[in-house]
Design an enzyme around this catalytic site. Structure first.
Site, PDB file in Angstrom:
ATOM      1  N   LYS A  57       0.995  -1.253   0.077  1.00 25.10           N
ATOM      2  CA  LYS A  57      -0.120  -0.006   0.009  1.00 25.10           C
ATOM      3  C   LYS A  57       0.772   1.360  -0.005  1.00 25.10           C
ATOM      4  CE  LYS A  57      -3.832  -1.935   2.660  1.00 25.10           C
ATOM      5  NZ  LYS A  57      -4.698  -2.382   1.779  1.00 25.10           N
ATOM      6  N   GLU A 111      -3.368   7.490   7.376  1.00 29.99           N
ATOM      7  CA  GLU A 111      -4.030   7.938   6.469  1.00 29.99           C
ATOM      8  C   GLU A 111      -5.414   9.038   7.166  1.00 29.99           C
ATOM      9  OE1 GLU A 111      -6.340   5.431   3.768  1.00 29.99           O
ATOM     10  OE2 GLU A 111      -4.556   4.946   2.604  1.00 29.99           O
ATOM     11  N   HIS A 131     -15.461  -4.501   5.742  1.00 30.89           N
ATOM     12  CA  HIS A 131     -14.756  -4.125   4.766  1.00 30.89           C
ATOM     13  C   HIS A 131     -14.713  -5.124   3.556  1.00 30.89           C
ATOM     14  CE1 HIS A 131     -13.085  -1.300   7.216  1.00 30.89           C
ATOM     15  NE2 HIS A 131     -12.575  -1.836   7.887  1.00 30.89           N
ATOM     16  N   ARG A 147      -6.200  -7.732 -11.114  1.00 30.60           N
ATOM     17  CA  ARG A 147      -6.806  -9.178 -11.612  1.00 30.60           C
ATOM     18  C   ARG A 147      -8.208  -8.645 -12.252  1.00 30.60           C
ATOM     19  NH1 ARG A 147     -10.028  -9.181  -7.183  1.00 30.60           N
ATOM     20  NH2 ARG A 147      -9.073  -8.732  -5.194  1.00 30.60           N
TER      21      ARG A 147
HETATM   22  P1  ADP Z   1      -7.828  -3.805   2.481  1.00 35.25           P
HETATM   23  O1  ADP Z   1      -6.721  -3.971   1.324  1.00 35.25           O
HETATM   24  O2  ADP Z   1      -7.367  -4.513   3.640  1.00 35.25           O
HETATM   25  O3  ADP Z   1      -9.213  -4.273   1.914  1.00 35.25           O
HETATM   26  P2  ADP Z   1      -8.344  -1.163   1.841  1.00 35.25           P
HETATM   27  O4  ADP Z   1      -7.385  -0.072   1.795  1.00 35.25           O
HETATM   28  O5  ADP Z   1      -8.833  -1.543   0.366  1.00 35.25           O
HETATM   29  O6  ADP Z   1      -7.883  -2.480   2.805  1.00 35.25           O
HETATM   30  O7  ADP Z   1      -9.508  -0.531   2.659  1.00 35.25           O
HETATM   31  C1  ADP Z   1     -10.828  -1.343   2.956  1.00 35.25           C
HETATM   32  C2  ADP Z   1     -11.838  -0.724   3.277  1.00 35.25           C
HETATM   33  O8  ADP Z   1     -11.828   0.236   4.483  1.00 35.25           O
HETATM   34  C3  ADP Z   1     -12.370   0.252   2.128  1.00 35.25           C
HETATM   35  O9  ADP Z   1     -13.246  -0.184   1.181  1.00 35.25           O
HETATM   36  C4  ADP Z   1     -13.102   1.489   3.010  1.00 35.25           C
HETATM   37  O10 ADP Z   1     -14.423   0.992   3.258  1.00 35.25           O
HETATM   38  C5  ADP Z   1     -12.269   1.513   4.155  1.00 35.25           C
HETATM   39  N1  ADP Z   1     -11.238   2.692   4.145  1.00 35.25           N
HETATM   40  C6  ADP Z   1     -10.069   2.653   3.753  1.00 35.25           C
HETATM   41  N2  ADP Z   1      -9.360   3.632   3.921  1.00 35.25           N
HETATM   42  C7  ADP Z   1      -9.883   4.637   4.330  1.00 35.25           C
HETATM   43  C8  ADP Z   1      -9.844   5.834   4.775  1.00 35.25           C
HETATM   44  N3  ADP Z   1      -8.915   6.571   4.706  1.00 35.25           N
HETATM   45  N4  ADP Z   1     -10.818   6.394   5.583  1.00 35.25           N
HETATM   46  C9  ADP Z   1     -12.150   5.807   5.721  1.00 35.25           C
HETATM   47  N5  ADP Z   1     -12.385   4.579   5.384  1.00 35.25           N
HETATM   48  C10 ADP Z   1     -11.266   4.007   4.550  1.00 35.25           C
END
Ligand code: ADP
Length: 662
Positions: free
Chosen positions: A116, A200, A235, A297
């Site tokens: 990430k 973040e 999530h 993918r």
């Molecule tokens: P993973 O790779 O573990 O699935 P992600 O980075 O894709 O994690 O984030 C998963 C979910 O978490 C997102 O779809 C969103 O709902 C929430 N999320 C991620 N980043 C943020 C953020 N900065 N603020 C609020 N919610 C977030």
């Protein structure tokens, strides 16, 4: 184009890839574990190769065995599907080293998006908006805390190697930071052997909107519009749609440009998804979306994009992997209507969405939806893999029309043998906010209690289950419908008691047979009359109901152990714990009772008289018809309780036989 490909996956996605391959005249090789030897994806393939025992680490993740299978069968390319080895750059390199084509991006492109923090840094350089935060090397707790203070709370700590929502912690204020950091590090270390994190800004009212992209080996890339995946639980996506509700042309083109930029920055080839987090607190604003990650993918939810573009994404993947250029430019693409996908799982919603297992005794999908599935009726949902049953996909001219179709398709989906999340999906589709297009990632959690609330079990569902448990409606009508009816043969047992159990609720029901077609089912609180017009296995056509009442019976060692009733789009599962008992039990099986209120026309026997099985004992007139009550066995008439002309009510004792001696 390839003449043969191997699909390094299982379940619905393997079947879905094969469908396109077959249409294109490309032969398919399936791989399978021991648990999947008899599964649909194996049956649908042209050839299949066993790669190991059930655990995924020993089978679907066995890169070498999979590549060997491709070599020995003469497959030229490998499609990884999603999950398993699909985002593993080492696998891509091994595939290529073996002289095969990987249907997907290069190992380098996957690596660039694998972590990430590195992905965010790369995207920032490419001019793609990323969530404000710290995603660099330094990891000292005090330094990270200072960063969080500077960003401003709430913040989100994420394990940089994270995925599937693991290693993420929301921090609402400075005093919570230290504990949350330790938690995210622990989880990162345990799940990904990497305890480094990034920080973040936590986006409030977040929406998850992702762009489907496609790149080719000739330097071109386009986007296929967005999907909104804001309906999430922990999530995990639950229902996805395209386009995103409230999307404006301005926002779409800003997000599309960013996604294409992201793809081009890493020389992306094939299908990919750029996930953005969007601040939806004030509608969709072109300056309020940020890159989260790229999935290198095909996504689970790709069918909604297919539905609104009319394209086959797997076909595009194959063509691009075979070296063809993208067959269109951005300007050639347009959105047609609206689409939804609901993920139907074997899971126990009432028990915290626990994955469930079971044999699919009954499985019927709606004809009006696209149902991507890897299972058939009688297949088993095993504990080894993801308990997905199907993806239900619908399309409509408008969002309202598509959502109405989803409600209807789910109502029309009938599954017995395992618990499912269907009622939860249906409740979501009826949710007022979601129906209005008012979505954010917190919706499900906020309204969970309402969404998982179970409806009361209607008396009619109980009645259908009781009648089915007694097998009174299981057989289609025969030449002499009366003869097939146990209650007719043994009027003394014209009432049955059935105990049905639903979770922790016990239903004690009495079924009275008025004649071969008319049943009265009563509980302590309620009663319902059911008049059969016709019956077939699993269906009763009942007076007053235009639609047949459908049910499925699951048997264990010959006896009915569970009845699943499908009523008005809902599913009710009843366990039949101790089978069913006839009223009054064995001893009073000798009692001949009035099966319905009526007039005793004629008593045909006298006390002490020998009778043989089937001999008429009395004639009852009821509902303008004569009913002859016969002896259930050879025996001696004991007592006679009524005389000609007596008015009797339902269940009254008329005649008894002398109890049999051992
Ligand atoms: P993973 O790779 O573990 O699935 P992600 O980075 O894709 O994690 O984030 C998963 C979910 O978490 C997102 O779809 C969103 O709902 C929430 N999320 C991620 N980043 C943020 C953020 N900065 N603020 C609020 N919610 C977030």
């Amino acid at each position: 184009m390839f003449s043969k490909i191997l699909i390094a996956n299982r379940g619905e996605i393997a079947v879905r890839i094969m469908r396109t391959a077959r249409r294109m005249g490309v032969a398919t090789v399936a791989i399978y574990s021991d648990a999947d030897a008899g599964s649909l994806h194996v049956a649908e393939s042209d050839e299949a190769v066993r790669v190991g025992p059930a655990p995924v680490a020993d089978s679907y993740l066995q890169a070498k065995a999979i590549i060997d299978a491709a070599k020995t069968t003469g497959a030229e390319a490998i499609h990884p599907g999603y999950g398993f080895l699909s985002e593993n750059p080492d696998f891509v390199e091994q595939v290529e080293k073996a002289g095969l084509v990987f249907i997907g991006p290069s190992a380098d492109a996957i690596r660039a998006m694998g972590l990430k923090d590195a992905a965010k840094a790369l995207m920032e350089r490419a001019g793609v908006p990323v969530v404000p935060g710290y995603h660099d090397e330094r990891q000292e707790p005090e330094f990270l805390k200072q960063q969080a203070d500077d960003i401003g709370y709430p913040v989100l700590i994420k394990a940089r190697a994270g995925g599937g929502g693991k290693g993420m912690r929301k921090v609402d204020g400075p005093d919570q930071f230290a504990d949350a950091l330790a938690g995210a590090q622990r989880e990162g270390k345990a799940s990904f052997a990497d305890d480094r994190v990034l920080i973040e800004k936590y986006v409030t009212s977040p929406r998850h909107i992702e762009m489907q992209v496609f790149g080719d080996d000739h330097g071109d890339a386009v986007h296929l519009f967005e999907r909104d995946c804001s309906l999430q639980r922990r999530h995990q996506k639950v229902i996805e749609e395209a386009p995103a509700p409230g999307m404006t042309e301005e926002m779409r083109s800003a997000m599309g440009d960013a996604a294409v930029k992201a793809a081009k920055a890493i020389g992306y080839s094939g299908a990919g998804t750029v996930e953005f987090i969007v601040d939806g607190s004030d509608g969709l604003q072109p300056d309020r979306f940020w890159f989260m990650e790229m999935n290198t993918r095909l996504q689970v939810e790709h069918p909604v994009t297919e539905a609104i573009t009319g394209l086959d994404l797997v076909e595009l993947q194959l063509r691009i992997a075979a070296g063809e250029p993208l067959p269109f430019e951005q300007a050639d693409l347009a959105i047609d209507g609206h689409a939804f996908e609901a993920r139907l799982y074997a899971e126990d919603v009432a028990r915290g969405f626990l994955p469930a297992i079971g044999t699919l005794d009954h499985l019927r999908f709606s004809d009006s939806a696209r149902n991507d599935t890897g299972v058939r009726e009688a297949d088993e949902i095993t504990p080894h893999y993801d308990p997905m049953i199907a993806k239900v996909i619908v399309h409509g001219r408008s969002r309202d029309e598509a959502l109405a179709r989803m409600r209807a398709a789910l109502a029309d989906t009938k599954i017995a043998g395992t618990v499912t999340n269907k009622a939860f999906l249906s409740a979501l589709c009826r949710h007022v906010g979601f129906s209005a297009g008012d979505v954010d990632t917190g919706l499900i959690e906020r309204d969970l209690a309402q969404l998982v609330q179970e409806d009361e079990t209607p008396m009619l569902a109980q009645a259908v289950a009781a009648i089915a448990a007694l097998e009174l409606a299981g057989e289609p009508s025969q030449a002499d419908p009366w003869s097939s009816l146990p209650g007719w043969r043994i009027w003394g047992a014209a009432q049955h008691f059935v105990k049905l159990v639903q979770d922790t609720t016990v239903f004690d029901l009495r079924v009275s047979l008025r004649n071969s077609r008319d049943f009265k089912v009563s509980s302590q609180a309620d009663a319902v009359n059911v008049s059969l017009v016709d019956r077939a296995p699993g269906r009763m056509i009942v007076d007053g109901h235009a639609q047949p009442l459908c049910f499925a019976v699951s048997k264990v060692s010959g006896r009915v152990a569970q009845v699943t009733v499908f009523l008005n789009g809902d599913t009710f599962v009843f366990d039949v714990p101790d089978g069913v008992t006839e009223a009054g039990d064995a001893a009073s099986g000798d009692d001949i009772r009035a099966p319905m209120p009526g007039l005793v026309k004629q008593v045909r026997v006298k006390a002490g008289q020998q009778v043989s099985k089937g001999e008429a004992l009395a004639v009852l007139e009821a509902m303008k018809m004569e009913h002859t009550l016969t002896a259930a066995r050879d025996g001696t008439v004991g007592e006679i309780y009524v005389s000609d002309g007596d008015q009797v009510s339902d269940g009254d004792l008329l005649v008894s036989l002398v109890a049999e001696k051992e």
